[in-house]
Design an enzyme around this catalytic site. Structure first.
Site, PDB file in Angstrom:
ATOM      1  N   GLU A 209       0.818  -1.217   0.000  1.00  0.00           N
ATOM      2  CA  GLU A 209       0.000   0.000   0.000  1.00  0.00           C
ATOM      3  C   GLU A 209       0.847   1.260   0.000  1.00  0.00           C
ATOM      4  O   GLU A 209       0.336   2.355  -0.196  1.00  0.00           O
ATOM      5  CB  GLU A 209      -0.912   0.025   1.232  1.00  0.00           C
ATOM      6  CG  GLU A 209      -2.216  -0.726   1.064  1.00  0.00           C
ATOM      7  CD  GLU A 209      -3.106  -0.100   0.010  1.00  0.00           C
ATOM      8  OE1 GLU A 209      -3.355  -0.773  -0.999  1.00  0.00           O
ATOM      9  OE2 GLU A 209      -3.542   1.045   0.185  1.00  0.00           O
TER      10      GLU A 209
ATOM     11  N   GLU B  84       3.585   2.149   4.749  1.00  0.00           N
ATOM     12  CA  GLU B  84       2.381   1.490   4.236  1.00  0.00           C
ATOM     13  C   GLU B  84       1.370   2.534   3.776  1.00  0.00           C
ATOM     14  O   GLU B  84       0.208   2.228   3.532  1.00  0.00           O
ATOM     15  CB  GLU B  84       1.770   0.592   5.307  1.00  0.00           C
ATOM     16  CG  GLU B  84       2.752  -0.481   5.788  1.00  0.00           C
ATOM     17  CD  GLU B  84       2.083  -1.540   6.630  1.00  0.00           C
ATOM     18  OE1 GLU B  84       1.238  -2.250   6.076  1.00  0.00           O
ATOM     19  OE2 GLU B  84       2.403  -1.635   7.822  1.00  0.00           O
TER      20      GLU B  84
ATOM     21  N   ARG C   6       1.085   6.785   1.778  1.00  0.00           N
ATOM     22  CA  ARG C   6       1.576   7.500   0.599  1.00  0.00           C
ATOM     23  C   ARG C   6       2.454   8.698   0.962  1.00  0.00           C
ATOM     24  O   ARG C   6       2.054   9.557   1.739  1.00  0.00           O
ATOM     25  CB  ARG C   6       0.375   7.964  -0.232  1.00  0.00           C
ATOM     26  CG  ARG C   6      -0.508   6.797  -0.683  1.00  0.00           C
ATOM     27  CD  ARG C   6      -1.627   7.250  -1.594  1.00  0.00           C
ATOM     28  NE  ARG C   6      -2.551   8.167  -0.961  1.00  0.00           N
ATOM     29  CZ  ARG C   6      -3.538   7.807  -0.172  1.00  0.00           C
ATOM     30  NH1 ARG C   6      -3.736   6.526   0.109  1.00  0.00           N
ATOM     31  NH2 ARG C   6      -4.350   8.699   0.345  1.00  0.00           N
TER      32      ARG C   6
ATOM     33  N   GLY D 128      -1.017   1.805   7.302  1.00  0.00           N
ATOM     34  CA  GLY D 128      -1.690   1.360   6.073  1.00  0.00           C
ATOM     35  C   GLY D 128      -2.655   2.396   5.506  1.00  0.00           C
ATOM     36  O   GLY D 128      -3.556   2.879   6.191  1.00  0.00           O
TER      37      GLY D 128
ATOM     38  N   GLY E 235      -6.353  23.799   8.723  1.00  0.00           N
ATOM     39  CA  GLY E 235      -7.353  24.622   9.410  1.00  0.00           C
ATOM     40  C   GLY E 235      -8.148  23.880  10.466  1.00  0.00           C
ATOM     41  O   GLY E 235      -9.014  24.471  11.126  1.00  0.00           O
TER      42      GLY E 235
ATOM     43  N   ARG F  81      -5.658  12.984  18.230  1.00  0.00           N
ATOM     44  CA  ARG F  81      -6.715  11.965  18.147  1.00  0.00           C
ATOM     45  C   ARG F  81      -8.069  12.649  18.000  1.00  0.00           C
ATOM     46  O   ARG F  81      -8.219  13.828  18.301  1.00  0.00           O
ATOM     47  CB  ARG F  81      -6.701  11.079  19.401  1.00  0.00           C
ATOM     48  CG  ARG F  81      -7.156  11.814  20.637  1.00  0.00           C
ATOM     49  CD  ARG F  81      -7.187  10.917  21.862  1.00  0.00           C
ATOM     50  NE  ARG F  81      -7.893  11.589  22.944  1.00  0.00           N
ATOM     51  CZ  ARG F  81      -7.893  11.201  24.211  1.00  0.00           C
ATOM     52  NH1 ARG F  81      -7.191  10.129  24.562  1.00  0.00           N
ATOM     53  NH2 ARG F  81      -8.580  11.845  25.119  1.00  0.00           N
ATOM     54  N   ARG F  82      -9.030  11.884  17.508  1.00  0.00           N
ATOM     55  CA  ARG F  82     -10.401  12.411  17.457  1.00  0.00           C
ATOM     56  C   ARG F  82     -11.166  11.776  18.610  1.00  0.00           C
ATOM     57  O   ARG F  82     -11.231  10.544  18.700  1.00  0.00           O
ATOM     58  CB  ARG F  82     -11.080  12.079  16.129  1.00  0.00           C
ATOM     59  CG  ARG F  82     -12.495  12.696  16.055  1.00  0.00           C
ATOM     60  CD  ARG F  82     -13.196  12.384  14.750  1.00  0.00           C
ATOM     61  NE  ARG F  82     -12.544  12.982  13.606  1.00  0.00           N
ATOM     62  CZ  ARG F  82     -12.662  14.264  13.226  1.00  0.00           C
ATOM     63  NH1 ARG F  82     -13.413  15.089  13.934  1.00  0.00           N
ATOM     64  NH2 ARG F  82     -12.041  14.713  12.166  1.00  0.00           N
ATOM     65  N   ASN F  83     -11.677  12.636  19.493  1.00  0.00           N
ATOM     66  CA  ASN F  83     -12.396  12.118  20.653  1.00  0.00           C
ATOM     67  C   ASN F  83     -13.577  11.280  20.184  1.00  0.00           C
ATOM     68  O   ASN F  83     -14.457  11.776  19.480  1.00  0.00           O
ATOM     69  CB  ASN F  83     -12.860  13.290  21.532  1.00  0.00           C
ATOM     70  CG  ASN F  83     -13.434  12.808  22.840  1.00  0.00           C
ATOM     71  OD1 ASN F  83     -14.368  12.008  22.848  1.00  0.00           O
ATOM     72  ND2 ASN F  83     -12.871  13.279  23.925  1.00  0.00           N
TER      73      ASN F  83
HETATM   74  C1  LIG Z   1      -4.191   7.159  19.040  1.00  0.00           C
HETATM   75  C2  LIG Z   1      -3.468   5.951  19.581  1.00  0.00           C
HETATM   76  C3  LIG Z   1      -1.977   6.095  19.355  1.00  0.00           C
HETATM   77  C4  LIG Z   1      -3.771   5.861  21.076  1.00  0.00           C
HETATM   78  O1  LIG Z   1      -3.164   4.740  21.558  1.00  0.00           O
HETATM   79  P1  LIG Z   1      -2.561   4.680  23.038  1.00  0.00           P
HETATM   80  O2  LIG Z   1      -1.668   5.841  23.266  1.00  0.00           O
HETATM   81  O3  LIG Z   1      -2.044   3.300  23.233  1.00  0.00           O
HETATM   82  O4  LIG Z   1      -3.791   4.951  23.963  1.00  0.00           O
HETATM   83  P2  LIG Z   1      -4.820   3.891  24.578  1.00  0.00           P
HETATM   84  O5  LIG Z   1      -5.590   3.209  23.531  1.00  0.00           O
HETATM   85  O6  LIG Z   1      -4.094   3.092  25.623  1.00  0.00           O
HETATM   86  O7  LIG Z   1      -5.777   4.901  25.312  1.00  0.00           O
HETATM   87  C5  LIG Z   1      -5.445   5.707  26.455  1.00  0.00           C
HETATM   88  C6  LIG Z   1      -6.724   6.289  26.989  1.00  0.00           C
HETATM   89  O8  LIG Z   1      -7.250   7.211  26.018  1.00  0.00           O
HETATM   90  C7  LIG Z   1      -8.543   6.782  25.593  1.00  0.00           C
HETATM   91  N1  LIG Z   1      -8.646   7.026  24.161  1.00  0.00           N
HETATM   92  C8  LIG Z   1      -7.830   6.543  23.176  1.00  0.00           C
HETATM   93  N2  LIG Z   1      -8.253   6.992  21.997  1.00  0.00           N
HETATM   94  C9  LIG Z   1      -9.321   7.775  22.235  1.00  0.00           C
HETATM   95  C10 LIG Z   1     -10.205   8.512  21.441  1.00  0.00           C
HETATM   96  N3  LIG Z   1     -10.049   8.571  20.112  1.00  0.00           N
HETATM   97  N4  LIG Z   1     -11.190   9.210  22.009  1.00  0.00           N
HETATM   98  C11 LIG Z   1     -11.371   9.177  23.342  1.00  0.00           C
HETATM   99  N5  LIG Z   1     -10.577   8.495  24.151  1.00  0.00           N
HETATM  100  C12 LIG Z   1      -9.578   7.795  23.638  1.00  0.00           C
HETATM  101  C13 LIG Z   1      -8.608   5.308  25.908  1.00  0.00           C
HETATM  102  O9  LIG Z   1      -9.920   4.856  26.040  1.00  0.00           O
HETATM  103  C14 LIG Z   1      -7.818   5.236  27.191  1.00  0.00           C
HETATM  104  O10 LIG Z   1      -8.656   5.690  28.211  1.00  0.00           O
HETATM  105  P3  LIG Z   1      -8.466   5.253  29.757  1.00  0.00           P
HETATM  106  O11 LIG Z   1      -7.271   6.015  30.239  1.00  0.00           O
HETATM  107  O12 LIG Z   1      -9.723   5.678  30.368  1.00  0.00           O
HETATM  108  O13 LIG Z   1      -8.238   3.779  29.765  1.00  0.00           O
HETATM  109  C15 LIG Z   1      -3.952   4.637  18.881  1.00  0.00           C
HETATM  110  O14 LIG Z   1      -5.347   4.477  19.086  1.00  0.00           O
HETATM  111  C16 LIG Z   1      -3.718   4.661  17.388  1.00  0.00           C
HETATM  112  O15 LIG Z   1      -4.519   5.143  16.597  1.00  0.00           O
HETATM  113  N6  LIG Z   1      -2.544   4.103  16.944  1.00  0.00           N
HETATM  114  C17 LIG Z   1      -2.209   4.016  15.542  1.00  0.00           C
HETATM  115  C18 LIG Z   1      -1.933   2.549  15.193  1.00  0.00           C
HETATM  116  C19 LIG Z   1      -1.800   2.360  13.707  1.00  0.00           C
HETATM  117  O16 LIG Z   1      -2.625   2.759  12.928  1.00  0.00           O
HETATM  118  N7  LIG Z   1      -0.676   1.754  13.277  1.00  0.00           N
HETATM  119  C20 LIG Z   1      -0.374   1.511  11.899  1.00  0.00           C
HETATM  120  C21 LIG Z   1      -0.886   0.154  11.496  1.00  0.00           C
HETATM  121  S1  LIG Z   1      -0.701  -0.151   9.754  1.00  0.00           S
END
Ligand SMILES: CC(C)(COP(=O)(O)OP(=O)(O)OC[C@H]1O[C@@H](n2cnc3c(N)ncnc32)[C@H](O)[C@@H]1OP(=O)(O)O)[C@@H](O)C(=O)NCCC(=O)NCCS
Length: 345
Positions: free
Chosen positions: A206, A222, A224, A239, A288, A318-320
């Site tokens: 990808e 993975e 662009r 990805g 923006g 992140r998006r809540n």
């Molecule tokens: C954003 C991201 C990094 C957060 O991961 P993290 O730092 O491990 O955080 P966690 O999932 O442990 O969440 C921590 C807390 O934030 C909260 N939280 C996480 N994402 C949230 C969201 N989008 N909105 C609201 N709350 C959120 C969790 O519920 C957790 O709450 P708690 O403290 O009450 O337990 C992860 O979700 C992510 O998108 N990673 C990218 C992975 C990826 O795409 N890799 C490439 C693969 S090809």
């Protein structure tokens, strides 16, 4: 005359039936070549300084090779000897300066310099290159002028051969010209000539890397990488993620990704990212986008536009998932690169 040159290459290429260049392959292009090469080209090929792509015949190339050999330039002498015996047209390209290119072999030399990692993206003047790069059918029998393709397809059929057209584009795939050391590229069509693929980079199916763009070093790609975007060491593109070519919503700020970042799967960035920044999977940040900046207790401290956070390190976007607001926190989770994932060699 200025004794230093900017770039040099002995190329073998393809021309259409009118004798116009379609592409040029340089096995060993040189950046800032020694002055002797320039002198030898003046003496044997009639090079008169400036930026020139000289179409040399076998006799000239043989003389050029002998003079290079006597001057101890064995690598280039060997290439000149091969060019002298080539069934396809040969060209010797000398660039005194990085001025706007004026021929197809010149553009190809510049693209080679980047893919050979001799010059980083943005290190060369590439304006006007599209006008000098013909749109070509890249086939199992090499580059073919689109006006001549149908005849060549018919000829192949009558001779019981199948001519496969792999792509129709101004840029060929990089790996038909150079495979830089220490990379994995799962689908070679996804990386164009002129890409800079850093040592330790894996490009999965990808993943995509445009010209004048690439990775500094170890990366798992993975997603662009658009033209002009450079990704720092240790950063991963998840990805299907997307990087915009320039700051979204107008402006000419070039998008870049710092070191040790992670852009999650299906996420996207329209702002440059600082080091150790993570973008949640699925979140597209445009310049923006209004972003709520949270403190350690997840309280909103202020709301800013994403462009105000451009290039700042240690952020987590992140998006809540409960209220839909785009949020930014300090990125406490250090991104630990998966050694196994990154082991290329
Ligand atoms: C954003 C991201 C990094 C957060 O991961 P993290 O730092 O491990 O955080 P966690 O999932 O442990 O969440 C921590 C807390 O934030 C909260 N939280 C996480 N994402 C949230 C969201 N989008 N909105 C609201 N709350 C959120 C969790 O519920 C957790 O709450 P708690 O403290 O009450 O337990 C992860 O979700 C992510 O998108 N990673 C990218 C992975 C990826 O795409 N890799 C490439 C693969 S090809």
């Amino acid at each position: 005359m200025n004794p230093m040159s900017f770039a040099f290459g002995i190329g073998i290429g393809t021309q259409n039936s009118k004798g116009e260049w379609l592409e040029t392959f340089y096995q060993k292009p040189l950046y800032m070549p020694e002055a002797t090469i320039r002198e030898i080209a003046s003496n044997t090929l009639g090079y008169q300084g400036g930026n020139q792509a000289i179409e040399a015949d076998a006799a000239q190339l043989t003389q050029f090779a002998e003079a290079l050999r006597s001057a101890g330039q064995d690598d280039q002498a060997r290439l000149a000897e091969k060019a002298a015996g080539s069934k396809r047209p040969a060209v010797v390209t000398l660039l005194d300066t990085d001025d706007t290119a004026s021929s197809t072999p010149e553009v190809y030399l510049k693209l080679h310099l980047i893919s050979h990692r001799l010059v980083k993206p943005h290190g060369l003047k590439l304006d006007g290159i599209f006008g000098l790069l013909p749109n070509v059918a890249w086939t199992s029998e090499g580059a073919i002028d689109l006006n001549e393709l149908a005849d060549r397809q018919m000829d192949a059929r009558t001779e019981d051969r199948l001519l496969e057209v792999k792509s129709v584009d101004k840029f060929p795939q990089m790996t038909d010209y150079v495979v830089p050391r220490g990379v994995r590229i799962a689908d070679t069509a996804r990386v164009r000539l002129g890409a800079y693929v850093g040592e330790g980079t894996t490009v999965m199916h990808e993943g995509f890397i445009n010209f004048n763009a690439g990775t500094e070093g170890t990366s798992m790609i993975e997603g662009r990488i658009s033209a002009g975007v450079m990704v720092g060491k240790g950063s991963d593109l998840g990805g299907g993620c997307s990087t915009m070519g320039t700051l979204s919503g107008g402006g000419n700020i070039i998008i870049a990704v710092g070191e040790n970042c992670l852009i999650g799967a299906n996420a996207g960035i329209g702002i440059p990212l600082g080091d150790r920044t993570t973008v949640e999977a699925g979140l597209y940040i445009t310049a923006g986008t209004k972003v709520a900046v949270l403190d350690d207790k997840n309280e909103v401290v202020q709301t800013v536009k994403a462009r105000d956070l451009a290039g700042k390190p240690d952020l987590l976007f992140r998006r809540n998932s409960q209220n839909g607001a785009v949020e930014c926190k300090t990125n406490k989770t250090a991104i630990e690169l998966n050694e196994a994932l990154h082991a290329n060699n």
